[in-house]
Design an enzyme around this catalytic site. Structure first.
Site, mmCIF file in Angstrom:
data_model
loop_
_atom_site.group_PDB
_atom_site.id
_atom_site.type_symbol
_atom_site.label_atom_id
_atom_site.label_comp_id
_atom_site.label_asym_id
_atom_site.label_seq_id
_atom_site.Cartn_x
_atom_site.Cartn_y
_atom_site.Cartn_z
ATOM 1 N N LYS A 199 68.931 -24.269 56.703
ATOM 2 C CA LYS A 199 70.296 -23.829 56.405
ATOM 3 C C LYS A 199 70.301 -23.067 55.083
ATOM 4 O O LYS A 199 70.115 -23.643 54.015
ATOM 5 C CB LYS A 199 71.277 -25.008 56.298
ATOM 6 C CG LYS A 199 72.732 -24.479 56.327
ATOM 7 C CD LYS A 199 73.748 -25.456 55.793
ATOM 8 C CE LYS A 199 73.853 -25.478 54.299
ATOM 9 N NZ LYS A 199 74.315 -24.205 53.679
ATOM 10 N N GLU A 274 64.162 -29.724 44.512
ATOM 11 C CA GLU A 274 63.925 -28.791 43.393
ATOM 12 C C GLU A 274 65.284 -28.482 42.806
ATOM 13 O O GLU A 274 66.081 -27.791 43.436
ATOM 14 C CB GLU A 274 63.277 -27.493 43.890
ATOM 15 C CG GLU A 274 61.945 -27.653 44.561
ATOM 16 C CD GLU A 274 60.852 -28.125 43.629
ATOM 17 O OE1 GLU A 274 61.081 -28.189 42.396
ATOM 18 O OE2 GLU A 274 59.772 -28.465 44.134
ATOM 19 N N CYS A 308 66.327 -21.133 38.419
ATOM 20 C CA CYS A 308 66.265 -22.527 37.937
ATOM 21 C C CYS A 308 65.345 -22.659 36.732
ATOM 22 O O CYS A 308 65.518 -23.555 35.918
ATOM 23 C CB CYS A 308 65.844 -23.460 39.066
ATOM 24 S SG CYS A 308 64.330 -22.948 39.856
#
Ligand code: ADP
Length: 502
Positions: A199, A274, A308
């Site tokens: 997804k 993560e 990130c």
């Protein structure tokens, strides 16, 4: 350097992209396109703020259908029982097809996410392909070990371990590197022999849908790869709590990672998470300032800071702080935001209005708390689109939200330090631990800091280097588990121990 509003003109989409955007909202289940029954979600071009397409918001029944397809495909062994070399070749064929349509993927990524097409073309798309090629090779290399028992006479027992695929994986990816995150996740699951439901993020689903076009052609048995679109709190939440899902792979915010970890606990699903970061960039006084400034600006402004591992906390030695900032201000002039399809663009808009508001909200809160913008701190004048200027905040204090929290935008907070112990403490004064870079020629200082900073990755004289062969993941609230490398594929396996009495 403000451009007049009219200069933020997004060039025209190619005919191929226009055709793609005109498609009906569909879900890819069991190697077939299914017309979605539920509501739809609008797709926006962040370079203009205009709505350009619609995607499906998968209903519970559609999520269940995708999970059932993956479950059946796993349980009857149509994928997991294939000779590993056949699985390896099939993953390579999917990589070949992405390569064939690389230009189209780069354009769709630029239209959907806002990142410059020129950047996606040299970074996201080739990175996706090379990740897949590296990971494909693990299909033929995963294995257990023969281990002699410690408490049995020699030769009395044949004991060994096996690596077996976990089963059905639900893989949920974020909007900052849509195809890169999707291919990294699916290739690890596929190499291990799992089947999966992917997804993508609701803001950036286009390249995952384009990828679905190629699945059957690459030769994956039906149900091996299912790709559904939809909102996180509905479709995503149903996936991660579904009893027929055995493993969840997630990349996204720490906040959602915690929700997912809780949801996965009920049926004890395996998880790889993560999550967020607030990565320090530490510059020691011996460093060449032009090099350090270039590195520190790329560390935060690449992908508009929506990374990130973005280097969002800068620590420069007091003796070089002012000159470093001057160099960074100079280096930042090449990071002015531009529309994503403009040739030569280096930084695009943020992904959405919501993200822009969030980033501007942080800048505002920082300034109210006493921080000041050495550069940026504002948005360029445009007639649409979510552009934020590269921003360096100074006069910040450790307790400010701009220093503590992940902003996920082109905003770095710059602080001074005097000695190594002090900067190691400051670097570790965070709930995150994803990446950190150290800039110096002093080998001893480099190793000392590399050992002391609590972070999944440390970079010396570079920032954000990643490689398919090297494990990646977080300490502390930056995540659980590792992706990439052998560890990333083993995360989709169970380790079975077998004792056979002879
Ligand atoms: P951001 O906050 O940066 O938008 P998120 O962590 O919310 O990032 O989103 C990352 C991915 O997680 C997206 O694919 C999103 O749809 C999905 N997601 C969001 N909330 C949930 C949830 N409750 N359960 C499962 N997936 C979710």
């Amino acid at each position: 350097m403000d451009h007049p509003a009219t200069s933020f003109q997004q060039p025209a989409y190619s005919e191929t992209a226009q055709k793609f955007l005109a498609r009906k909202p569909m879900l890819f289940i069991n190697n077939e396109w299914i017309e979605a029954q539920g509501p739809t979600l609008p797709v926006e071009d962040p370079s203009t703020g205009r709505f350009i397409a619609e995607i499906a918001d998968a209903t519970d029944a559609e999520v269940d259908r995708a999970v059932a397809a993956a479950r059946t495909a796993f349980d009857d062994g149509r994928w997991s029982d294939l000779p590993p070399i056949q699985r390896e070749r099939t993953i390579h064929r999917l990589a070949d097809l992405i390569e064939k349509y690389a230009d189209e993927f780069a354009e769709l990524e630029a239209i959907d996410n806002g990142k410059p097409k020129d950047v996606a073309a040299v970074s996201d798309i080739p990175g996706s392909i090379s990740n897949m090629r590296y990971t494909a090779g693990w299909a033929t290399k995963l294995s257990g070990e023969t281990i002699e028992p410690m408490a049995q006479p020699r030769g009395a027992m044949h004991s060994f371990t096996r690596r077996e695929p976990i089963g059905v994986a639900a893989q949920i990816v974020p909007w900052n590197f849509p195809l890169l995150m999707a291919t990294q996740k699916i290739s690890a699951a596929l190499a291990a022999g799992c089947t999966l439901i992917l997804k993508p993020a609701e803001q950036t689903s286009l390249t995952a849908l384009r990828l679905a076009d190629l699945v059957a052609e690459a030769g994956f048995p039906a149900g091996t790869i299912n790709i559904i679109t939809g909102n996180g709190h509905t479709a995503g939440a149903r996936l991660v709590s579904h009893p027929d899902v055995d493993k969840v792979g997630f990349t996204g915010s720490t906040e959602v990672g915690k929700i997912i970890n809780r949801a996965a606990t009920d049926t004890m699903k395996r998880v790889t998470l993560e999550l967020g970061g607030k990565s320090p960039v530490i510059i020691l006084p011996d460093m060449d300032l032009a090099t350090a400034a270039k590195g520190a600006t790329s560390a935060i402004f690449y992908n508009s800071g929506q990374v990130c591992i973005a280097g969002s906390r800068l620590y420069a030695h007091r003796s070089i702080f002012d000159s470093l900032l001057e160099n960074m201000e100079q280096a930042a002039t090449s990071w002015q935001p531009r529309p994503s399809l403009e040739p030569g663009a280096r930084m695009g808009p943020l992904v959405s209005r919501e993200q822009m508001d969030r980033v501007m909200g942080y800048i505002d809160a920082g300034q109210k708390a006493g921080a000041s913008a050495a550069i940026g701190g504002d948005a360029p004048a445009t007639n649409g689109g979510y552009y934020v200027n590269p921003t360096i905040l100074v006069n910040v204090k450790p307790e400010m939200s701009v220093v503590k929290e992940e902003i996920f935008g082109p905003v770095v907070v710059a602080q001074r330090f005097d000695d190594l112990d002090e900067v190691a403490r400051a670097a570790n004064d965070t709930s995150y631990g994803l990446g950190a870079s150290i800039w110096t020629k002093d080998v001893s200082a480099m190793h000392k800091l590399a050992g002391e900073i609590k972070s999944g990755t440390i970079w010396g004289n570079c920032h954000s280097s990643l490689d398919a062969a090297l494990p990646f993941g977080g300490y502390k609230q930056s995540g659980i588990g590792r992706e990439k490398g052998r560890e990333g594929v083993e995360a989709y396996t169970e380790l079975k121990t077998v004792f056979i009495k002879l």
